[in-house]
Design a protein around this motif. Structure first.
Motif, mmCIF file in Angstrom:
data_model
loop_
_atom_site.group_PDB
_atom_site.id
_atom_site.type_symbol
_atom_site.label_atom_id
_atom_site.label_comp_id
_atom_site.label_asym_id
_atom_site.label_seq_id
_atom_site.Cartn_x
_atom_site.Cartn_y
_atom_site.Cartn_z
ATOM 1 N N GLY A 46 26.592 0.172 -13.357
ATOM 2 C CA GLY A 46 25.121 0.467 -13.541
ATOM 3 C C GLY A 46 25.217 1.835 -13.729
ATOM 4 O O GLY A 46 25.523 2.306 -14.591
ATOM 5 N N ALA A 47 24.037 2.526 -13.330
ATOM 6 C CA ALA A 47 23.747 3.709 -13.473
ATOM 7 C C ALA A 47 23.362 4.507 -12.394
ATOM 8 O O ALA A 47 22.745 3.949 -11.475
ATOM 9 C CB ALA A 47 22.555 4.269 -14.595
ATOM 10 N N VAL A 48 23.538 5.904 -12.321
ATOM 11 C CA VAL A 48 23.383 6.722 -10.883
ATOM 12 C C VAL A 48 22.834 8.277 -11.471
ATOM 13 O O VAL A 48 23.297 8.668 -12.513
ATOM 14 C CB VAL A 48 24.704 7.100 -10.145
ATOM 15 C CG1 VAL A 48 24.037 7.968 -8.847
ATOM 16 C CG2 VAL A 48 25.140 5.840 -9.430
ATOM 17 N N GLY A 49 21.841 8.880 -10.933
ATOM 18 C CA GLY A 49 21.499 9.932 -11.352
ATOM 19 C C GLY A 49 20.097 10.425 -10.775
ATOM 20 O O GLY A 49 19.669 10.087 -9.765
ATOM 21 N N ILE A 50 19.244 11.237 -11.758
ATOM 22 C CA ILE A 50 18.025 11.847 -11.315
ATOM 23 C C ILE A 50 17.091 11.621 -12.662
ATOM 24 O O ILE A 50 17.641 11.636 -13.584
ATOM 25 C CB ILE A 50 18.424 13.310 -11.026
ATOM 26 C CG1 ILE A 50 17.044 14.364 -10.806
ATOM 27 C CG2 ILE A 50 18.945 13.981 -12.268
ATOM 28 C CD1 ILE A 50 17.332 15.639 -10.284
ATOM 29 N N PRO A 75 22.178 -2.743 -19.795
ATOM 30 C CA PRO A 75 23.091 -1.818 -19.145
ATOM 31 C C PRO A 75 23.696 -1.108 -20.191
ATOM 32 O O PRO A 75 23.434 -1.145 -21.399
ATOM 33 C CB PRO A 75 24.149 -2.856 -18.596
ATOM 34 C CG PRO A 75 24.071 -4.166 -19.256
ATOM 35 C CD PRO A 75 22.615 -4.103 -19.980
ATOM 36 N N PRO A 76 24.675 -0.091 -19.662
ATOM 37 C CA PRO A 76 25.245 0.958 -20.712
ATOM 38 C C PRO A 76 26.125 -0.001 -21.813
ATOM 39 O O PRO A 76 26.850 -0.718 -21.299
ATOM 40 C CB PRO A 76 26.012 1.874 -19.713
ATOM 41 C CG PRO A 76 25.297 1.791 -18.471
ATOM 42 C CD PRO A 76 24.732 0.502 -18.131
ATOM 43 N N ALA A 77 25.960 0.638 -22.878
ATOM 44 C CA ALA A 77 26.635 0.097 -23.981
ATOM 45 C C ALA A 77 28.358 -0.105 -23.634
ATOM 46 O O ALA A 77 28.780 -1.037 -24.049
ATOM 47 C CB ALA A 77 26.590 0.858 -25.274
ATOM 48 N N SER A 78 28.838 1.102 -23.249
ATOM 49 C CA SER A 78 30.298 0.711 -22.978
ATOM 50 C C SER A 78 30.887 -0.149 -22.113
ATOM 51 O O SER A 78 32.088 -0.232 -22.153
ATOM 52 C CB SER A 78 30.653 2.311 -22.582
ATOM 53 O OG SER A 78 30.084 2.843 -21.407
ATOM 54 N N VAL A 79 30.165 -0.575 -21.168
ATOM 55 C CA VAL A 79 30.553 -1.719 -19.874
ATOM 56 C C VAL A 79 30.065 -2.900 -20.594
ATOM 57 O O VAL A 79 30.294 -3.915 -19.570
ATOM 58 C CB VAL A 79 29.905 -1.056 -18.718
ATOM 59 C CG1 VAL A 79 30.659 0.325 -18.245
ATOM 60 C CG2 VAL A 79 28.533 -1.204 -18.539
#
Length: 386
Positions: free
Chosen positions: A322-326, A293-297
């Motif tokens: 988590g993460a959202v995007g394309i 998961p992203p480092a900042s969280v």
């Protein structure tokens, strides 16, 4: 000629897909894919559909939070063409060079201006469990078990009415840097994130972690001089360097921006950027395995911090953190960190996660207030809706 706004176009496309019996649209609003908005006019977003390792179509979707080494839940869908708002004009981009469908062009010409009715009520989390979790984190730091961790809690709520109306109105009020809307039979995700997780173009990738926060009414110079917030940010920058370094070309990882003060709805943040070059054989699978998961969280060290957080926090995070995007052809990957993100269940139940990074000199009461400050923009925009 007046160019229709992304939110009006999104509403028009949703109305048209309902009439035509198509899957609903999905949208990324803010700064995505070198555009001010990215809209998939109709996309079947389903559970379990993640981005291909090397896509030949466009994928839009979201990953849930999961500790390192565990596969996250994912929702996503694939499409052949997108509407992009670039330099004040809507353009159509497709993987096969096909032209914009007629029904999509009609929605651009006649965007939906009337409101989509909704109302929301929110219940804040209990303070005591969160303050206790922060205290346990501080004990772990004193014991030398970890250096910092992002301790989270969550608001819950109920939505009466149209989830898309909720997203459009809150997004319009806050103008998020990395806003996103996804929906399907599983529910909806309304994300108002300010944070870039991964931005990949071909073999160059960057990540811009947010660590360090102050309320919007505070002079930003106070945040820029905060020893606690600077330490919080720099430790996560080192973690991002490590995450990217696991798959990057040796010697290519560099910090291109350090400790910039950036405004977000309701708060100021410290933002840094780490960039790296990837070998040509590194696809999405390897990059995501190295960085999720992203480092900042999470915290430092990442694996230990994540394990402790699972014990300290009352609730599973879900899509929050988590993460959202394309993802798309030619090495495109553009993901936000799913903070300031509301999960909308089919029955209208709402969850909004909030949290903050804890370091040795954190004050539990101040950390609690930071959670309230971060939630305020979304919650207040919901409560002022008529």
């Amino acid at each position: 000629m007046v160019v229709a706004s992304p939110l009006d176009v999104l509403a028009a496309l949703r109305a048209r897909t309902v009439i035509d019996g198509r899957p609903p649209p999905a949208a990324l609003v803010g700064r995505w894919f070198d555009a001010d908005a990215v809209i998939a006019p109709s996309i079947d977003v389903r559970s379990g559909v993640g981005p291909p390792d090397r896509p030949d179509r466009f994928w839009l979707g979201a990953f849930s939070y999961a500790p390192p080494g565990q596969p996250p839940d994912v929702v996503g869908g694939l499409c052949d063409g997108l509407l992009l708002l670039r330099e004040g004009a809507w353009i159509w981009e497709s993987v096969d060079g096909s032209s914009c469908p007629g029904w999509v062009a009609e929605c651009l010409d006649e965007p939906l201006a009337h409101p989509l009715p909704w109302a929301a009520s929110w219940t804040p989390p209990r303070k005591e469990p969160h303050v206790d979790a922060v205290a346990r984190c501080l004990d772990a730091i004193v014991d030398g078990d970890i250096y910092q961790a992002c301790v989270c809690t969550r608001f819950t709520g109920v939505l009466d009415g149209d989830p898309l109306g909720f997203f459009c109105d809150v997004a319009a009020a806050g103008a998020p840097a990395k806003g996103a809307w996804l929906s399907g039979e599983w529910g909806s995700i309304a994300s108002f994130s300010p944070e870039q997780f991964l931005d990949r173009r071909r073999d160059v990738v960057s990540s811009s972690p947010i660590k360090g926060t102050a309320p919007a009414h505070v002079d930003p110079s106070v945040l820029a001089a905060s020893t606690k917030d600077i330490a919080e940010n720099v430790m996560i920058v080192d973690l991002v360097r490590n995450d990217l370094g696991r798959v990057a070309t040796t010697g290519s990882v560099q910090v291109t921006e350090l400790l910039s003060v950036v405004r977000a709805p309701g708060v100021w943040h410290l933002v840094s950027t780490v960039q790296a070059t990837l070998p040509s054989d590194v696809g999405n699978d390897a990059l995501l395995a190295s960085t999720m998961p992203p480092a900042s969280v999470t915290g430092t060290p990442k694996i230990r911090a994540a394990a402790l957080l699972s014990d300290w926090e009352e609730h599973e995070r879900g899509v929050y953190c988590g993460a959202v995007g394309i993802a798309g052809p030619d090495g495109l990957l553009d993901l936000s960190v799913a903070i300031r993100t509301v999960a909308v269940a089919v029955d209208g139940a709402l969850t909004l996660g909030v949290g903050g990074g804890i370091t040795a000199d954190s004050d539990p009461d101040v950390e609690w207030q930071e959670c309230l400050d971060k939630a305020a923009a979304t919650v207040d925009a919901s409560l002022t809706r008529r």
